[in-house]
Structures are given as C-alpha cells and as structure tokens.
Enzyme design. Sequence first.
Site, PDB file in Angstrom:
ATOM      1  N   LYS A   1      99.170  41.018  41.196  1.00  0.00           N
ATOM      2  CA  LYS A   1      97.883  40.352  40.949  1.00  0.00           C
ATOM      3  C   LYS A   1      97.192  40.967  39.738  1.00  0.00           C
ATOM      4  O   LYS A   1      96.754  40.264  38.832  1.00  0.00           O
ATOM      5  CB  LYS A   1      96.967  40.459  42.179  1.00  0.00           C
ATOM      6  CG  LYS A   1      97.546  39.853  43.444  1.00  0.00           C
ATOM      7  CD  LYS A   1      96.585  39.955  44.626  1.00  0.00           C
ATOM      8  CE  LYS A   1      96.253  41.377  45.043  1.00  0.00           C
ATOM      9  NZ  LYS A   1      97.378  42.137  45.628  1.00  0.00           N
TER      10      LYS A   1
ATOM     11  N   ARG B   1      89.744  38.923  51.231  1.00  0.00           N
ATOM     12  CA  ARG B   1      90.860  39.571  51.888  1.00  0.00           C
ATOM     13  C   ARG B   1      90.806  39.392  53.390  1.00  0.00           C
ATOM     14  O   ARG B   1      91.696  39.860  54.098  1.00  0.00           O
ATOM     15  CB  ARG B   1      90.731  41.056  51.590  1.00  0.00           C
ATOM     16  CG  ARG B   1      92.008  41.717  51.171  1.00  0.00           C
ATOM     17  CD  ARG B   1      91.621  43.154  50.949  1.00  0.00           C
ATOM     18  NE  ARG B   1      92.677  43.987  50.547  1.00  0.00           N
ATOM     19  CZ  ARG B   1      92.990  44.237  49.278  1.00  0.00           C
ATOM     20  NH1 ARG B   1      92.368  43.640  48.304  1.00  0.00           N
ATOM     21  NH2 ARG B   1      93.946  45.079  49.018  1.00  0.00           N
TER      22      ARG B   1
ATOM     23  N   ARG C   1     104.458  52.607  40.058  1.00  0.00           N
ATOM     24  CA  ARG C   1     103.224  52.153  39.384  1.00  0.00           C
ATOM     25  C   ARG C   1     102.474  53.324  38.744  1.00  0.00           C
ATOM     26  O   ARG C   1     102.349  54.392  39.315  1.00  0.00           O
ATOM     27  CB  ARG C   1     102.297  51.467  40.380  1.00  0.00           C
ATOM     28  CG  ARG C   1     100.926  51.201  39.751  1.00  0.00           C
ATOM     29  CD  ARG C   1     100.156  50.136  40.432  1.00  0.00           C
ATOM     30  NE  ARG C   1      99.909  50.381  41.832  1.00  0.00           N
ATOM     31  CZ  ARG C   1      99.331  49.485  42.636  1.00  0.00           C
ATOM     32  NH1 ARG C   1      98.958  48.321  42.163  1.00  0.00           N
ATOM     33  NH2 ARG C   1      99.142  49.777  43.897  1.00  0.00           N
TER      34      ARG C   1
ATOM     35  N   ARG D   1      98.149  56.027  41.720  1.00  0.00           N
ATOM     36  CA  ARG D   1      97.068  55.769  42.672  1.00  0.00           C
ATOM     37  C   ARG D   1      97.288  56.561  43.953  1.00  0.00           C
ATOM     38  O   ARG D   1      98.403  56.674  44.426  1.00  0.00           O
ATOM     39  CB  ARG D   1      97.001  54.270  42.990  1.00  0.00           C
ATOM     40  CG  ARG D   1      95.903  53.571  42.205  1.00  0.00           C
ATOM     41  CD  ARG D   1      95.969  52.096  42.310  1.00  0.00           C
ATOM     42  NE  ARG D   1      95.929  51.580  43.674  1.00  0.00           N
ATOM     43  CZ  ARG D   1      95.819  50.279  43.965  1.00  0.00           C
ATOM     44  NH1 ARG D   1      95.725  49.399  42.979  1.00  0.00           N
ATOM     45  NH2 ARG D   1      95.810  49.865  45.209  1.00  0.00           N
TER      46      ARG D   1
ATOM     47  N   ARG E   1      99.238  49.321  54.329  1.00  0.00           N
ATOM     48  CA  ARG E   1      98.541  48.253  53.588  1.00  0.00           C
ATOM     49  C   ARG E   1      99.245  46.918  53.794  1.00  0.00           C
ATOM     50  O   ARG E   1      98.598  45.881  53.894  1.00  0.00           O
ATOM     51  CB  ARG E   1      98.476  48.605  52.096  1.00  0.00           C
ATOM     52  CG  ARG E   1      97.438  49.700  51.807  1.00  0.00           C
ATOM     53  CD  ARG E   1      97.667  50.381  50.488  1.00  0.00           C
ATOM     54  NE  ARG E   1      97.560  49.485  49.356  1.00  0.00           N
ATOM     55  CZ  ARG E   1      98.060  49.732  48.152  1.00  0.00           C
ATOM     56  NH1 ARG E   1      98.700  50.871  47.920  1.00  0.00           N
ATOM     57  NH2 ARG E   1      97.897  48.883  47.181  1.00  0.00           N
TER      58      ARG E   1
HETATM   59  P1  AP5 Z   1     100.026  45.262  40.384  1.00  0.00           P
HETATM   60  O1  AP5 Z   1      99.799  44.188  39.396  1.00  0.00           O
HETATM   61  O2  AP5 Z   1      99.265  46.522  40.232  1.00  0.00           O
HETATM   62  O3  AP5 Z   1      99.907  44.685  41.873  1.00  0.00           O
HETATM   63  P2  AP5 Z   1      98.660  44.180  42.703  1.00  0.00           P
HETATM   64  O4  AP5 Z   1      99.040  42.880  43.333  1.00  0.00           O
HETATM   65  O5  AP5 Z   1      97.416  44.206  41.884  1.00  0.00           O
HETATM   66  O6  AP5 Z   1      98.685  45.285  43.833  1.00  0.00           O
HETATM   67  P3  AP5 Z   1      97.547  46.272  44.386  1.00  0.00           P
HETATM   68  O7  AP5 Z   1      98.275  47.409  45.056  1.00  0.00           O
HETATM   69  O8  AP5 Z   1      96.553  46.606  43.342  1.00  0.00           O
HETATM   70  O9  AP5 Z   1      96.945  45.372  45.446  1.00  0.00           O
HETATM   71  P4  AP5 Z   1      96.064  45.711  46.614  1.00  0.00           P
HETATM   72  O10 AP5 Z   1      95.613  44.358  46.962  1.00  0.00           O
HETATM   73  O11 AP5 Z   1      96.711  46.474  47.711  1.00  0.00           O
HETATM   74  O12 AP5 Z   1      95.034  46.790  46.047  1.00  0.00           O
HETATM   75  P5  AP5 Z   1      93.494  46.686  45.677  1.00  0.00           P
HETATM   76  O13 AP5 Z   1      93.261  47.499  44.488  1.00  0.00           O
HETATM   77  O14 AP5 Z   1      93.054  45.275  45.702  1.00  0.00           O
HETATM   78  O15 AP5 Z   1     101.606  45.573  40.403  1.00  0.00           O
HETATM   79  C1  AP5 Z   1     102.149  46.569  41.259  1.00  0.00           C
HETATM   80  C2  AP5 Z   1     103.286  47.312  40.516  1.00  0.00           C
HETATM   81  O16 AP5 Z   1     104.357  46.397  40.270  1.00  0.00           O
HETATM   82  C3  AP5 Z   1     102.876  47.854  39.141  1.00  0.00           C
HETATM   83  O17 AP5 Z   1     103.546  49.069  38.920  1.00  0.00           O
HETATM   84  C4  AP5 Z   1     103.363  46.768  38.179  1.00  0.00           C
HETATM   85  O18 AP5 Z   1     103.646  47.285  36.880  1.00  0.00           O
HETATM   86  C5  AP5 Z   1     104.636  46.287  38.874  1.00  0.00           C
HETATM   87  N1  AP5 Z   1     104.935  44.877  38.582  1.00  0.00           N
HETATM   88  C6  AP5 Z   1     104.060  43.857  38.378  1.00  0.00           C
HETATM   89  N2  AP5 Z   1     104.709  42.693  38.160  1.00  0.00           N
HETATM   90  C7  AP5 Z   1     106.043  42.996  38.278  1.00  0.00           C
HETATM   91  C8  AP5 Z   1     107.243  42.226  38.176  1.00  0.00           C
HETATM   92  N3  AP5 Z   1     107.187  40.915  37.909  1.00  0.00           N
HETATM   93  N4  AP5 Z   1     108.429  42.834  38.378  1.00  0.00           N
HETATM   94  C9  AP5 Z   1     108.466  44.181  38.639  1.00  0.00           C
HETATM   95  N5  AP5 Z   1     107.380  44.964  38.729  1.00  0.00           N
HETATM   96  C10 AP5 Z   1     106.176  44.382  38.549  1.00  0.00           C
HETATM   97  O19 AP5 Z   1      92.831  47.399  46.955  1.00  0.00           O
HETATM   98  C11 AP5 Z   1      92.945  48.789  47.204  1.00  0.00           C
HETATM   99  C12 AP5 Z   1      92.157  49.151  48.449  1.00  0.00           C
HETATM  100  O20 AP5 Z   1      90.750  48.886  48.232  1.00  0.00           O
HETATM  101  C13 AP5 Z   1      92.503  48.363  49.704  1.00  0.00           C
HETATM  102  O21 AP5 Z   1      93.600  48.929  50.393  1.00  0.00           O
HETATM  103  C14 AP5 Z   1      91.187  48.437  50.503  1.00  0.00           C
HETATM  104  O22 AP5 Z   1      91.051  49.677  51.138  1.00  0.00           O
HETATM  105  C15 AP5 Z   1      90.131  48.347  49.403  1.00  0.00           C
HETATM  106  N6  AP5 Z   1      89.720  46.944  49.123  1.00  0.00           N
HETATM  107  C16 AP5 Z   1      89.880  46.279  47.936  1.00  0.00           C
HETATM  108  N7  AP5 Z   1      89.404  45.024  48.026  1.00  0.00           N
HETATM  109  C17 AP5 Z   1      88.945  44.888  49.288  1.00  0.00           C
HETATM  110  C18 AP5 Z   1      88.352  43.797  49.986  1.00  0.00           C
HETATM  111  N8  AP5 Z   1      88.152  42.609  49.404  1.00  0.00           N
HETATM  112  N9  AP5 Z   1      87.992  43.992  51.283  1.00  0.00           N
HETATM  113  C19 AP5 Z   1      88.196  45.184  51.893  1.00  0.00           C
HETATM  114  N10 AP5 Z   1      88.750  46.256  51.287  1.00  0.00           N
HETATM  115  C20 AP5 Z   1      89.111  46.110  49.989  1.00  0.00           C
HETATM  116 ZN    ZN Z   2      95.645  45.374  41.944  1.00  0.00          ZN
END
Ligand code: AP5
Ligand code: ZN
Length: 218
Positions: free
Chosen positions: A13, A88, A123, A156, A167
Amino acid sequence: MRLILLGPPGAGKGTQAAFITEKFGIPQISTGDMLRAAVKAQTPLGLEAKKIMDTGGLVSDDIIIGLVRDRLQQPDCKDGYLFDGFPRTIPQADALKNARVALDYVVEIVVAEENIIERMSGRRVHPASGRSYHTKFNPPKTPDIDDITGDPLVQRDDDLEETVRHRLSVYREQTRPLVDYYSSWAQSGDADAPAYRQLSGLGTVEEIRERVLQALKP
Ligand code: AP5
Ligand code: ZN
C-alpha cells in the site's frame, strides 16, 4: 481523485501510494505514518500508541477517527486524498461514511500471507517521509540510504516475524470484513458508493503500479 488503498500488512500500500499521490497531486493519509510520527515526537498519543503498535494490535477507533477528522480539515485535502491503512475496522468505515467523506475508488491489493513475511523482513523505511524500500525487491540506490534525502533507512519495530504474524491475524479478523463492506456497497446502486477494484499485488513494483493506474480509470 479520492481513494482508499486496502490490503494486508505488506501488500505494498505504502509503496504504491507514493506513485499515486505524485501522479494525482493528492496527499497520502497514512494513519500508520501519522502514528509513527507521534511516537517519534513522544507525544502522549505516541507513547500510548507505541505499546499497541509494537504488539501488532490496533489503536482505538476513537483516536484514529479523531486523527483522520483533523487531517481532512487541512487545505491540501480539498482536491482529493489517498487513505493508506485506514479504515481498518467497520466502525472506522462507518465513521467515514457518516461524515459523508467523498470516495471515488476502493482499491484492494491482494497478496497471500505466505508472501508477506518475506517482504516485511527485507523492508527498510525512511522515517521522515514513510518511503519504503526492500533490500531485495525494491532496493535503494545506495544500501540503507534514502534515494531522495540521503538520510539513513531503518527497520520498523513491528516488522519482527512474530509481530507480523499477529498483524496478519488482526487483519483477517478486523480489516478483511471491509472487502465485503465496500464491494457490496459498490453493487448496491447507491450513487455515493465508491467503485470497488481488486488487483493482485504479486509481481514487480512497476507491474503493480500499472495495474493500479488501470484500476483508476472510469
Ligand atoms: P509496503 O508498501 O511498506 O506495504 P504496506 O502495505 O504499506 O504495509 P504496512 O506494513 O505498512 O501495512 P500495515 O497496514 O500493517 O501498517 P501501518 O503502517 O498501516 O511494502 C512492504 C514491503 O514489501 C516493503 O519492503 C516493500 O519495499 C516491499 N514491496 C512492495 N511492493 C512489492 C512487490 N511488488 N514485490 C516485492 N516486494 C514489494 O500500521 C502500523 C500499525 O499502526 C498497525 O499495526 C496499528 O497498530 C497502527 N494503525 C495504523 N492505522 C491504524 C488504524 N486505521 N486503526 C488502528 N490502528 C492503526
Ligand atoms: Zn504502509
């Protein structure tokens, strides 16, 4: 352009958000990035959120909804926005709907769980911007250095394998129901409903960028 990027942790994402926001000139509203900024600034919210994020659980709906509501008041959201990692939970989606926040598309990026762990372990992120790289799949030009600013990249805290597994289970239970929520709304005939698009997140970053751009055509 007003859209939600939906998908499990590690679906890509954040990676795809960078392209879309640049192409359409819209802000990325990543609740994960906002929370990490609060953790770094050691605000009361950040201190509270860190404990939850480190376990891979979700921060409370009230806090998140408040954060997003304030963010949407900023002038840069006037002509569009991209939500990444929000909503979410069903209550978060309901809050958006009840506030009549306009949406054109919900784009779901589908990646199977077995592919996710490998992505997370490689990552590396640029904390100030949220830009993410992968040591093997999407490497920076210089190892562990951000391409744009030259700042060092970090791992991270929640990318430990055990935390990633948790997660993923939280995603399955609390976030995955949004797939039904938005796809059935799209089919309901409601003129306010965003179009629902689903695409595979397997392939190179460029291949997926193409799929996303195709998905955003009327
Ligand atoms: P990346 O693009 O970073 O993936 P992502 O989908 O953004 O994954 P996240 O881990 O950031 O998602 P998340 O939803 O768990 O975390 P968030 O920050 O929202 O890609 C991942 C890796 O793959 C990278 O190394 C990238 O280079 C690689 N990659 C990308 N595309 C690729 C491809 N095509 N092929 C191969 N490799 C590839 O949330 C973190 C925490 O915050 C949560 O756990 C929660 O505690 C809190 N939080 C955030 N939002 C909320 C909410 N709305 N409500 C409640 N708690 C929340
Ligand atoms: Zn992300």
